[in-house]
Design a protein around this motif. Structure first.
Motif, PDB file in Angstrom:
ATOM      1  N   GLU A   1     -85.343  24.726 -25.675  1.00  0.00           N
ATOM      2  CA  GLU A   1     -85.455  23.748 -24.553  1.00  0.00           C
ATOM      3  C   GLU A   1     -84.922  22.412 -24.971  1.00  0.00           C
ATOM      4  OE1 GLU A   1     -86.587  20.653 -21.700  1.00  0.00           O
ATOM      5  OE2 GLU A   1     -87.482  20.804 -23.541  1.00  0.00           O
ATOM      6  N   GLU A   2     -85.264  21.900 -26.281  1.00  0.00           N
ATOM      7  CA  GLU A   2     -85.081  20.453 -26.564  1.00  0.00           C
ATOM      8  C   GLU A   2     -83.512  20.308 -27.020  1.00  0.00           C
ATOM      9  OE1 GLU A   2     -87.318  18.330 -26.107  1.00  0.00           O
ATOM     10  OE2 GLU A   2     -89.277  19.339 -26.112  1.00  0.00           O
TER      11      GLU A   2
ATOM     12  N   ASP B   1     -95.910  18.403 -26.069  1.00  0.00           N
ATOM     13  CA  ASP B   1     -94.600  18.875 -25.715  1.00  0.00           C
ATOM     14  C   ASP B   1     -94.204  19.718 -26.526  1.00  0.00           C
ATOM     15  OD1 ASP B   1     -92.113  19.534 -24.757  1.00  0.00           O
ATOM     16  OD2 ASP B   1     -91.559  17.263 -25.065  1.00  0.00           O
ATOM     17  N   ASP B   2     -94.472  21.084 -26.789  1.00  0.00           N
ATOM     18  CA  ASP B   2     -94.929  21.835 -25.868  1.00  0.00           C
ATOM     19  C   ASP B   2     -95.822  22.688 -26.282  1.00  0.00           C
ATOM     20  OD1 ASP B   2     -95.095  22.303 -22.929  1.00  0.00           O
ATOM     21  OD2 ASP B   2     -93.604  23.939 -23.007  1.00  0.00           O
TER      22      ASP B   2
ATOM     23  N   ASP C   1     -94.459  22.561 -18.917  1.00  0.00           N
ATOM     24  CA  ASP C   1     -93.669  21.827 -20.013  1.00  0.00           C
ATOM     25  C   ASP C   1     -94.246  20.408 -19.881  1.00  0.00           C
ATOM     26  OD1 ASP C   1     -92.374  20.597 -22.105  1.00  0.00           O
ATOM     27  OD2 ASP C   1     -90.327  21.301 -21.061  1.00  0.00           O
TER      28      ASP C   1
ATOM     29  N   HIS D   1     -91.950  26.528 -23.710  1.00  0.00           N
ATOM     30  CA  HIS D   1     -90.744  26.356 -24.736  1.00  0.00           C
ATOM     31  C   HIS D   1     -91.418  26.177 -26.139  1.00  0.00           C
ATOM     32  CE1 HIS D   1     -90.464  22.007 -25.578  1.00  0.00           C
ATOM     33  NE2 HIS D   1     -90.519  21.892 -24.259  1.00  0.00           N
TER      34      HIS D   1
HETATM   35 ZN    ZN Z   1     -90.586  19.902 -23.372  1.00  0.00          ZN
END
Ligand code: ZN
Length: 411
Positions: A169-170, A135-136, A197, A108
């Motif tokens: 994603e977050e 991340d990430d 991830d 991501h």
């Molecule tokens: Zn992540």
């Protein structure tokens, strides 16, 4: 150049979830061997990419700039049909002998850090420091490392691969990238999925799902003395919170709820016209998540009815807005993808543990598409904090692992 196939291809016989896992055989393949060696030899390049990607800000919903850089790199490395979909996901194809099965591997683009955050990466010996460095950004660098080494070694696969740098994603990104990918961009075209991830070497096969709500209670409001006897949105909310705190949930699978934020009101001497709260519920079991959600809905509705009945003057209304929806699910331990994930680590001489988490794989797992999330090597700490760091010691293991797994799943 050497094509893969033969006995190994039998692993993925039409929708098969079990069967032999022939990862060690792959390491006998000349091209694969060269690519695995390359993944270690070019670790300095992977780390350079990791830093460069990370110094391009990419808050959820503002991933365009970092996405443009990934698009440029995908093109430079020779992926085919490099494109950006409607959500902002960047895709590039690595065609195999046949278009299917199609394996998708993603990392991501987005971070939890708001616009204006200083994203300069500091190097401190073998430790990198910067928001998002593990991340990430590590996942993105490994994704690119896999493409680079497979191309360099001319690895050929029976099935096709699509590499994806995805958005959303977050947090409130709420998996919007993979939702677009699975529901529209590559709808019904993804046979198996891996998300890279986080850090370390692990296989996440259980998806903790979550529902998040913003609940707003409204009433007429008025003077605390003059309008006394009027229904009170805060009163309804207080009743709702008391009921929520009494809800019973299973210990196994772990199922949780939390009232995390409340707000509203005008002044100490006003009956408020509005109160709001934010509620988070989680479980890895879709049925348990649905049940805790249903109990929460009932608690809120009953609380409103009780407040209205208590006072009889004015009416409280309530709106429950779903602001986060990550589906729960899991990929069975005996499935081919999980066993391949473990076998690939063993074949390379490391150990991968199974685990649970909330990642982009939640979505395919809920759709029953074979999916896992893996770590990208190295050692990360303080993810989602401004002092996030990444220890690069032996981080090449992550690139090797993602590469071998990619080759093993593209057939
Ligand atoms: Zn992540």
């Amino acid at each position: 150049m050497a094509a893969l196939g033969g006995a190994a291809a039998a692993v993925w016989a039409q929708g098969s979830q079990t069967g032999p896992v022939a990862v060690p055989d792959l390491l006998q393949n000349t091209a694969v061997k060269a690519a695995i060696a390359g993944a270690k030899a070019s670790e300095a390049q992977t780390i350079e990419d990791q830093i460069r990607f990370c110094e391009i800000p990419a808050p959820s919903f503002k991933e365009e700039m970092r996405g443009a850089e990934l698009k440029r790199v995908f093109q430079e490395l020779g992926l085919e049909n490099v494109r950006v979909d409607k959500a902002g996901n960047v895709l590039g194809d690595y065609p195999g002998a046949a278009p299917r099965p199609r394996f998708v591997i993603a990392a991501h683009l987005d971070t939890v850090f708001p616009e204006g955050t200083n994203v300069k990466v500091k190097r401190d010996g073998h430790v990198l420091r910067g928001p998002g460095i593990g991340d990430d950004c590590r996942g993105l660098a490994v994704l690119v490392g896999v493409v680079r080494e497979m191309k360099k070694a001319h690895v050929q696969t029976p099935g096709s691969i699509t590499f994806v740098a995805n958005v959303g994603e977050e947090g409130l990104g709420d998996l919007r990238g993979v939702k677009e990918l699975f529901n529209t961009t590559l709808k019904d075209q993804i046979d198996r999925f891996v998300s890279i991830d986080g850090t370390g070497v692990h296989v996440t096969n259980v998806a903790v799902g979550s529902h998040r709500y913003r609940v707003t209670f409204k009433g007429p409001g008025g003077h605390s003395f003059g309008a006394f006897g009027m229904v009170n949105p805060m009163g309804a909310m207080g009743r709702a919170i008391a009921k929520i705190q009494e809800m019973q949930v299973p210990k196994q699978p772990k199922t949780t709820f939390n009232v995390g934020r409340v707000g509203g009101g005008t002044s100490v001497n006003s009956i408020p016209f509005e109160g709001w709260m934010e509620v988070d519920m989680r479980s890895s079991d879709p049925a348990a998540l649905a049940a805790v959600d249903a109990n929460f809905q009932k608690a809120v509705d009953q609380a409103v009815a009780e407040e209205n009945q208590r006072w009889g003057r004015g009416t409280i209304t309530v709106v429950k807005e779903l602001v986060g929806d990550r589906p729960a699910g899991s990929t069975p331990e005996n499935s081919a993808i999980v066993r391949t994930g473990l076998a690939a680590a063993t074949a390379l001489g490391f150990n991968a543990n199974l685990g649970e988490g909330s990642t982009d794989s939640n979505l395919p797992m809920s759709l029953k598409i074979p999916a896992v999330t893996i770590g990208a090597g190295g050692r990360g700490s303080n993810a989602h904090a401004l002092d996030e760091s990444f220890d690069t010691t032996d981080a090449w293991m992550g690139t090797q692992y993602a590469l071998l797994l990619t080759v093993a799943l593209a057939r």
